[in-house]
Design a protein around this motif. Structure first.
Motif, short mmCIF file in Angstrom:
data_model
loop_
_atom_site.label_atom_id
_atom_site.label_comp_id
_atom_site.label_asym_id
_atom_site.label_seq_id
_atom_site.Cartn_x
_atom_site.Cartn_y
_atom_site.Cartn_z
N ASN A 96 0.83 -1.20 0.00
CA ASN A 96 0.00 0.00 0.00
C ASN A 96 0.87 1.25 0.00
O ASN A 96 0.62 2.19 -0.76
CB ASN A 96 -0.92 -0.02 1.21
N HIS A 97 1.90 1.29 0.84
CA HIS A 97 2.81 2.44 0.86
C HIS A 97 3.53 2.59 -0.47
O HIS A 97 3.70 3.72 -0.97
CB HIS A 97 3.84 2.29 2.00
N TYR A 98 3.96 1.49 -1.04
CA TYR A 98 4.67 1.52 -2.33
C TYR A 98 3.75 2.08 -3.42
O TYR A 98 4.17 2.91 -4.24
CB TYR A 98 5.14 0.12 -2.68
N ALA A 99 2.48 1.65 -3.43
CA ALA A 99 1.55 2.12 -4.45
C ALA A 99 1.28 3.61 -4.28
O ALA A 99 1.24 4.35 -5.28
CB ALA A 99 0.24 1.33 -4.36
N GLU A 100 1.11 4.08 -3.05
CA GLU A 100 0.86 5.50 -2.83
C GLU A 100 2.07 6.34 -3.24
O GLU A 100 1.91 7.41 -3.83
CB GLU A 100 0.52 5.75 -1.36
N ARG A 101 3.28 5.85 -2.93
CA ARG A 101 4.49 6.59 -3.33
C ARG A 101 4.59 6.64 -4.85
O ARG A 101 4.95 7.68 -5.42
CB ARG A 101 5.72 5.91 -2.72
N THR A 102 4.26 5.56 -5.51
CA THR A 102 4.31 5.54 -6.97
C THR A 102 3.30 6.51 -7.58
O THR A 102 3.60 7.20 -8.55
CB THR A 102 4.05 4.11 -7.48
N VAL A 103 2.10 6.57 -7.00
CA VAL A 103 1.08 7.51 -7.50
C VAL A 103 1.56 8.95 -7.31
O VAL A 103 1.39 9.79 -8.21
CB VAL A 103 -0.26 7.26 -6.78
#
Length: 125
Positions: A59-66
């Motif tokens: 979840n953190h990785y996806a938010e950082r990517t967005v």
């Protein structure tokens, strides 16, 4: 018939209780459950915890990517606007009248005569 017994060697130290025994002793779970830690459930609990940690990390990785994508989209939009402005300036400065103004400082002038057409006969070439 006699019972089988293990020989206890005097020079061997007794082995430790291991990780789960240490965990049970530190958390004092034996007092709350009146028995040892139910080790049969620990692999399932450990797997569930591992899945939870993976879920949070993902979840953190996806938010950082967005956030990175949004930042890059803004940067691309700025660059696109800069390119459009530069192209317009280039097209304006390459007009014949603008070139004539720039080269006048060098002492060059526009030719007022139309260009002459050079005709070459087929056998001359």
């Amino acid at each position: 018939m006699a019972e089988n017994r293990f020989r206890v060697r005097e020079n061997e130290k007794p082995k430790g209780r291991g990780f789960f025994g240490f965990l049970s002793a530190k958390l004092k779970l034996s007092q709350s459950w009146n028995s040892q830690l139910p080790v049969k459930h620990l692999p399932k609990v450990a797997f569930t915890v591992l899945l939870g940690v993976f879920y949070v990390w993902n979840n953190h990785y996806a938010e950082r990517t967005v956030r990175q994508i949004d930042k890059l989209e803004d940067e691309v939009e700025d660059l696109r606007a800069n390119v459009t402005t530069l192209e317009a300036n280039y097209m304006y400065s390459s007009k014949q009248s603008e070139v004539a103004k720039k080269v006048k400082a060098l002492g060059l002038e526009e030719s007022m005569e139309p260009p002459a057409k050079i005709i070459v006969e087929g056998n001359e070439y």
